[in-house]
Design a protein around this motif. Structure first.
Motif, PDB file in Angstrom:
ATOM      1  N   ALA A  57     -12.049  -6.567   5.348  1.00  0.00           N
ATOM      2  CA  ALA A  57     -12.868  -5.875   4.347  1.00  0.00           C
ATOM      3  C   ALA A  57     -13.226  -4.468   4.817  1.00  0.00           C
ATOM      4  O   ALA A  57     -13.171  -3.506   4.034  1.00  0.00           O
ATOM      5  CB  ALA A  57     -14.137  -6.679   4.073  1.00  0.00           C
ATOM      6  N   VAL A  58     -13.570  -4.327   6.101  1.00  0.00           N
ATOM      7  CA  VAL A  58     -13.890  -3.004   6.649  1.00  0.00           C
ATOM      8  C   VAL A  58     -12.667  -2.096   6.585  1.00  0.00           C
ATOM      9  O   VAL A  58     -12.745  -0.923   6.185  1.00  0.00           O
ATOM     10  CB  VAL A  58     -14.403  -3.121   8.092  1.00  0.00           C
ATOM     11  N   GLY A  59     -11.497  -2.634   6.966  1.00  0.00           N
ATOM     12  CA  GLY A  59     -10.279  -1.843   6.921  1.00  0.00           C
ATOM     13  C   GLY A  59      -9.912  -1.418   5.507  1.00  0.00           C
ATOM     14  O   GLY A  59      -9.432  -0.299   5.286  1.00  0.00           O
ATOM     15  N   LEU A  60     -10.148  -2.296   4.528  1.00  0.00           N
ATOM     16  CA  LEU A  60      -9.864  -1.951   3.136  1.00  0.00           C
ATOM     17  C   LEU A  60     -10.765  -0.817   2.653  1.00  0.00           C
ATOM     18  O   LEU A  60     -10.313   0.100   1.956  1.00  0.00           O
ATOM     19  CB  LEU A  60     -10.032  -3.187   2.254  1.00  0.00           C
ATOM     20  N   ILE A  61     -12.045  -0.874   3.021  1.00  0.00           N
ATOM     21  CA  ILE A  61     -12.963   0.201   2.639  1.00  0.00           C
ATOM     22  C   ILE A  61     -12.556   1.517   3.290  1.00  0.00           C
ATOM     23  O   ILE A  61     -12.582   2.586   2.647  1.00  0.00           O
ATOM     24  CB  ILE A  61     -14.405  -0.186   3.010  1.00  0.00           C
ATOM     25  N   MET A  62     -12.167   1.463   4.562  1.00  0.00           N
ATOM     26  CA  MET A  62     -11.699   2.671   5.234  1.00  0.00           C
ATOM     27  C   MET A  62     -10.467   3.235   4.540  1.00  0.00           C
ATOM     28  O   MET A  62     -10.326   4.461   4.391  1.00  0.00           O
ATOM     29  CB  MET A  62     -11.395   2.365   6.704  1.00  0.00           C
ATOM     30  N   LEU A  63      -9.573   2.358   4.106  1.00  0.00           N
ATOM     31  CA  LEU A  63      -8.358   2.804   3.422  1.00  0.00           C
ATOM     32  C   LEU A  63      -8.681   3.416   2.070  1.00  0.00           C
ATOM     33  O   LEU A  63      -8.140   4.468   1.700  1.00  0.00           O
ATOM     34  CB  LEU A  63      -7.401   1.616   3.262  1.00  0.00           C
ATOM     35  N   LEU A  64      -9.572   2.774   1.317  1.00  0.00           N
ATOM     36  CA  LEU A  64      -9.915   3.280  -0.006  1.00  0.00           C
ATOM     37  C   LEU A  64     -10.699   4.593   0.064  1.00  0.00           C
ATOM     38  O   LEU A  64     -10.577   5.447  -0.815  1.00  0.00           O
ATOM     39  CB  LEU A  64     -10.732   2.233  -0.766  1.00  0.00           C
ATOM     40  N   SER A  65     -11.510   4.742   1.112  1.00  0.00           N
ATOM     41  CA  SER A  65     -12.317   5.960   1.230  1.00  0.00           C
ATOM     42  C   SER A  65     -11.520   7.154   1.734  1.00  0.00           C
ATOM     43  O   SER A  65     -11.971   8.298   1.620  1.00  0.00           O
ATOM     44  CB  SER A  65     -13.498   5.707   2.165  1.00  0.00           C
ATOM     45  N   ARG A  66     -10.344   6.885   2.329  1.00  0.00           N
ATOM     46  CA  ARG A  66      -9.491   7.954   2.871  1.00  0.00           C
ATOM     47  C   ARG A  66     -10.216   8.796   3.906  1.00  0.00           C
ATOM     48  O   ARG A  66     -10.031  10.012   4.000  1.00  0.00           O
ATOM     49  CB  ARG A  66      -8.966   8.861   1.757  1.00  0.00           C
ATOM     50  N   VAL A  67     -11.053   8.143   4.682  1.00  0.00           N
ATOM     51  CA  VAL A  67     -11.772   8.850   5.737  1.00  0.00           C
ATOM     52  C   VAL A  67     -10.797   9.203   6.850  1.00  0.00           C
ATOM     53  O   VAL A  67      -9.810   8.493   7.088  1.00  0.00           O
ATOM     54  CB  VAL A  67     -12.922   7.962   6.274  1.00  0.00           C
TER      55      VAL A  67
END
Length: 260
Positions: A57-67
């Motif tokens: 879930a953390v990795g998905l959020i990082m991917l979606l945020s394009r940080v």
């Protein structure tokens, strides 16, 4: 701990409405982050499958945020240095089988499990919290805290910290430039004395300047929170994101409950 990186207070890694994460309101982003952090922290030690779900879930959020990953991991590495000193104390504890012993120092399987569990909790929590900070401005976070019914006095204190830390840094840079212009920073021994004196007078100067800044803010209509240029209204995407997040958390806790 996140506020140690003062320059990143004004940093937003992507423009609004460019990613799925940014299309969520700051309130939804903050709520998703807090739910995930509490779920990670409250999971019992040794529940590796549960943390694998949360890491996804953390990795998905990082991917979606394009940080930017190098910015994110650099911040986490600095913060983890402070936490690592505390984490080492969890290694030398009784319980389980003894793997190594040297005098009163011993390493056991229980100590390794606790160290790995707490380290993973801290790492995942720092990743998601830094992602939130890097993609959401501080004023938006403060307004989100107000929307989540956090006590107004606490939010006002956080807002004052956000504003006056910048004043503190500005005053220190001014004093540092003044000392360099007078050639007081050349001698290393004298430099330590000068820096110590600077810290002593820094708080007096910042207190006086802080009072002037506060009066100026009140004269311009300050009401306890930094103003926002625009506000985002929630929609179906926010409801869907919160629903997915709660489902993932419940799934992870179900795995933890059924684990041996």
């Amino acid at each position: 701990m996140i506020l140690l990186h003062l320059g990143a207070m004004h940093l937003v890694e992507a423009e609004k409405n460019q990613t799925l994460w940014h299309r969520l309101t700051p309130k939804s982003r903050l709520l998703c982050t807090l739910l995930l952090v509490f779920a990670i922290a409250l999971t019992p030690n040794g529940r590796w499958l549960t943390w694998a779900v949360y890491a996804g879930a953390v990795g998905l959020i990082m991917l979606l945020s394009r940080v930017r990953l190098w910015v994110l991991f650099r911040r986490v590495a600095v913060e983890f240095v402070f936490i690592g000193v505390v984490l080492l104390g969890t290694l030398f504890r009784d319980g389980g089988h003894t793997l190594f012993r040297w005098g009163w120092i011993q390493i056991t399987t229980e100590g390794l499990t606790v160290l790995g569990s707490v380290s993973l909790k801290a790492f995942l929590s720092l990743l998601i919290l830094n992602t939130l900070i890097l993609t959401t401005s501080v004023p938006a976070l403060l307004h989100a805290l107000t929307a989540l019914k956090m006590p107004p006095l606490l939010v006002a204190i956080l807002a004052s910290m956000y504003r006056y830390i910048a004043v503190l840094i500005d005053e220190f840079h001014s004093m540092q430039k003044a000392a360099r212009s007078r050639n007081l920073m050349g001698n290393p021994k004298r430099q330590r004395i000068i820096v110590g004196n600077m810290f002593g007078s820094l708080f007096i100067r910042t207190y006086e300047r802080g009072e002037r800044v506060h009066q100026a803010m009140l004269a311009r209509g300050y009401q306890g929170l930094p103003p926002l240029a625009e506000t985002q209204s929630g929609g179906r995407g926010d409801i869907l994101a919160l629903t997915i997040m709660i489902s993932v958390l419940l799934f992870g806790q179900a795995i933890s409950f059924h684990a041996p």
